[in-house]
Write a protein that holds these residues in place. Structure first.
Motif, mmCIF file in Angstrom:
data_model
loop_
_atom_site.group_PDB
_atom_site.id
_atom_site.type_symbol
_atom_site.label_atom_id
_atom_site.label_comp_id
_atom_site.label_asym_id
_atom_site.label_seq_id
_atom_site.Cartn_x
_atom_site.Cartn_y
_atom_site.Cartn_z
ATOM 1 N N THR A 93 33.812 48.447 39.008
ATOM 2 C CA THR A 93 33.781 47.387 40.014
ATOM 3 C C THR A 93 35.198 46.925 40.302
ATOM 4 O O THR A 93 36.084 47.033 39.445
ATOM 5 C CB THR A 93 32.929 46.193 39.538
ATOM 6 O OG1 THR A 93 32.962 45.162 40.533
ATOM 7 C CG2 THR A 93 33.449 45.613 38.229
ATOM 8 N N ALA A 94 35.398 46.418 41.504
ATOM 9 C CA ALA A 94 36.697 45.833 41.854
ATOM 10 C C ALA A 94 36.756 44.351 41.503
ATOM 11 O O ALA A 94 37.820 43.741 41.579
ATOM 12 C CB ALA A 94 36.968 46.029 43.347
ATOM 13 N N ARG A 95 35.623 43.788 41.129
ATOM 14 C CA ARG A 95 35.572 42.357 40.826
ATOM 15 C C ARG A 95 36.168 42.063 39.450
ATOM 16 O O ARG A 95 36.101 42.894 38.549
ATOM 17 C CB ARG A 95 34.121 41.865 40.849
ATOM 18 C CG ARG A 95 33.480 41.910 42.228
ATOM 19 C CD ARG A 95 32.045 41.437 42.166
ATOM 20 N NE ARG A 95 31.452 41.400 43.497
ATOM 21 C CZ ARG A 95 30.817 40.342 43.994
ATOM 22 N NH1 ARG A 95 30.687 39.252 43.257
ATOM 23 N NH2 ARG A 95 30.309 40.382 45.208
ATOM 24 N N ASP A 167 41.505 40.438 40.212
ATOM 25 C CA ASP A 167 40.517 40.738 41.248
ATOM 26 C C ASP A 167 41.125 41.800 42.166
ATOM 27 O O ASP A 167 42.145 41.560 42.816
ATOM 28 C CB ASP A 167 40.203 39.462 42.025
ATOM 29 C CG ASP A 167 39.087 39.646 43.044
ATOM 30 O OD1 ASP A 167 38.716 40.802 43.335
ATOM 31 O OD2 ASP A 167 38.593 38.620 43.559
ATOM 32 N N SER A 168 40.517 42.968 42.205
ATOM 33 C CA SER A 168 41.065 44.066 43.014
ATOM 34 C C SER A 168 40.427 44.182 44.387
ATOM 35 O O SER A 168 40.780 45.076 45.159
ATOM 36 C CB SER A 168 40.923 45.401 42.261
ATOM 37 O OG SER A 168 41.794 45.453 41.153
ATOM 38 N N ARG A 169 39.510 43.300 44.719
ATOM 39 C CA ARG A 169 38.865 43.389 46.035
ATOM 40 C C ARG A 169 39.865 43.283 47.197
ATOM 41 O O ARG A 169 39.715 44.025 48.188
ATOM 42 C CB ARG A 169 37.780 42.323 46.156
ATOM 43 C CG ARG A 169 36.520 42.659 45.359
ATOM 44 C CD ARG A 169 35.512 41.539 45.375
ATOM 45 N NE ARG A 169 35.997 40.378 44.612
ATOM 46 C CZ ARG A 169 35.317 39.253 44.457
ATOM 47 N NH1 ARG A 169 34.112 39.139 45.021
ATOM 48 N NH2 ARG A 169 35.804 38.250 43.755
ATOM 49 N N LEU A 172 41.317 46.793 48.253
ATOM 50 C CA LEU A 172 40.476 47.899 48.736
ATOM 51 C C LEU A 172 40.744 48.324 50.182
ATOM 52 O O LEU A 172 40.813 49.533 50.456
ATOM 53 C CB LEU A 172 39.000 47.540 48.547
ATOM 54 C CG LEU A 172 38.549 47.280 47.106
ATOM 55 C CD1 LEU A 172 37.066 46.917 47.074
ATOM 56 C CD2 LEU A 172 38.827 48.476 46.207
ATOM 57 N N ARG A 194 27.547 47.098 43.508
ATOM 58 C CA ARG A 194 29.000 46.934 43.369
ATOM 59 C C ARG A 194 29.737 48.104 44.011
ATOM 60 O O ARG A 194 30.842 47.953 44.540
ATOM 61 C CB ARG A 194 29.368 46.816 41.893
ATOM 62 C CG ARG A 194 28.853 45.550 41.231
ATOM 63 C CD ARG A 194 29.664 44.337 41.680
ATOM 64 N NE ARG A 194 29.096 43.110 41.168
ATOM 65 C CZ ARG A 194 28.333 42.287 41.867
ATOM 66 N NH1 ARG A 194 27.997 42.581 43.113
ATOM 67 N NH2 ARG A 194 27.869 41.173 41.332
ATOM 68 N N GLU A 197 29.559 47.867 47.824
ATOM 69 C CA GLU A 197 30.527 46.850 48.227
ATOM 70 C C GLU A 197 31.927 47.449 48.393
ATOM 71 O O GLU A 197 32.630 47.153 49.364
ATOM 72 C CB GLU A 197 30.540 45.747 47.165
ATOM 73 C CG GLU A 197 31.516 44.620 47.360
ATOM 74 C CD GLU A 197 31.431 43.620 46.224
ATOM 75 O OE1 GLU A 197 30.784 42.577 46.408
ATOM 76 O OE2 GLU A 197 32.007 43.876 45.143
ATOM 77 N N MET A 198 32.319 48.306 47.461
ATOM 78 C CA MET A 198 33.642 48.931 47.541
ATOM 79 C C MET A 198 33.702 49.965 48.663
ATOM 80 O O MET A 198 34.671 50.023 49.426
ATOM 81 C CB MET A 198 34.000 49.578 46.198
ATOM 82 C CG MET A 198 34.191 48.589 45.064
ATOM 83 S SD MET A 198 34.805 49.337 43.522
ATOM 84 C CE MET A 198 33.374 50.282 42.987
#
Length: 235
Positions: A93-95, A167-169, A172, A194, A197-198
């Protein structure tokens, strides 16, 4: 070494080592020169990412990470995007961690400090594997053996790295290289939502959801993961 082989960095997850990727290293050997990262001596995703960049002698390479390895892959992309030719995130996940996840990790660190590190026990396997593989000794034994090899001290460093990751969102949408997002349909830790979402915000992303697999898809569905990585490397 044939010139046609792409350099490929494979990043393992928490309490995992090169055995996680053994089928892919072998199955892709005709088109990829694979190296598996070692995350047993660092305690931050930043340091883990630097070790990946040092591990790969080529200027540009393909990068695939699973779970914690995905968090590190995102950090590699943050540190040196110009070096990444292709990008893959598996069962991750990017979260960042939620407060509840951080609380649980602190509890595990406390137990490890008290000498109660147990690695991956049969009780934890349902979080990592789909139901069909919980009684398959050829798979469960690999998971538990990896955890034993990684050991308590590395586990503590890895948990600190995971707990403190960013947090990597926001990163992206800036990822423009060919990207594969893959997960097991039964992934209990980082579910398909998840990954959708990415995939929705990375411009050049393909999404693959594998039935009959949980959080450790490269071990559960090795041939399917290898096929997906092969298609990604050739795209």
């Amino acid at each position: 070494m044939p010139e046609s082989r792409l350099p490929l960095a494979l990043l393992p997850g928490l309490l995992c080592d090169q055995a996680l990727w053994q089928a892919q290293v072998k199955g892709l050997s005709d088109i990829a020169e694979s190296r598996v990262a070692d995350f047993t001596t660092q305690d931050s995703v930043e340091a883990m990412a630097r070790s990946v960049l040092e591990m790969m002698p080529q200027e540009r390479f393909a990068l695939a990470g699973l779970s914690m390895g995905g968090y590190v892959a995102l950090e590699v992309m943050r540190q040196a995007p110009e070096r990444i030719e292709r990008f893959a995130l598996l069962d991750t996940t990017a979260r960042p961690d939620t407060d509840e996840q951080k609380r649980r990790r602190r509890g595990l660190l406390s137990l490890a400090d008290k000498g109660q590190f147990k690695g991956v026990t049969p009780r934890l396997l349902p979080l990592l594997l789909s139901k069909r593989f919980l009684e398959v000794e050829a798979v469960t034994s690999v998971v538990m053996a990896m955890a034993e090899r990684v050991g308590k001290e590395a586990f503590k460093g890895q948990q600190r790295a995971i707990m403190n990751r960013p947090d990597s969102r926001p990163l992206l949408p800036s990822i423009t290289v060919p990207t594969l997002i893959l997960c097991g349909a039964e992934d209990a830790l980082t579910p398909p939502e998840r990954h959708k979402e990415m995939a929705e915000v990375i411009p050049d992303a393909d999404l693959v959801i594998l039935g009959g697999a949980g959080h450790l898809a490269p071990l559960e569905r090795p041939d399917a993961v290898t096929r997906a990585l092969r298609a990604w490397l050739r795209r």
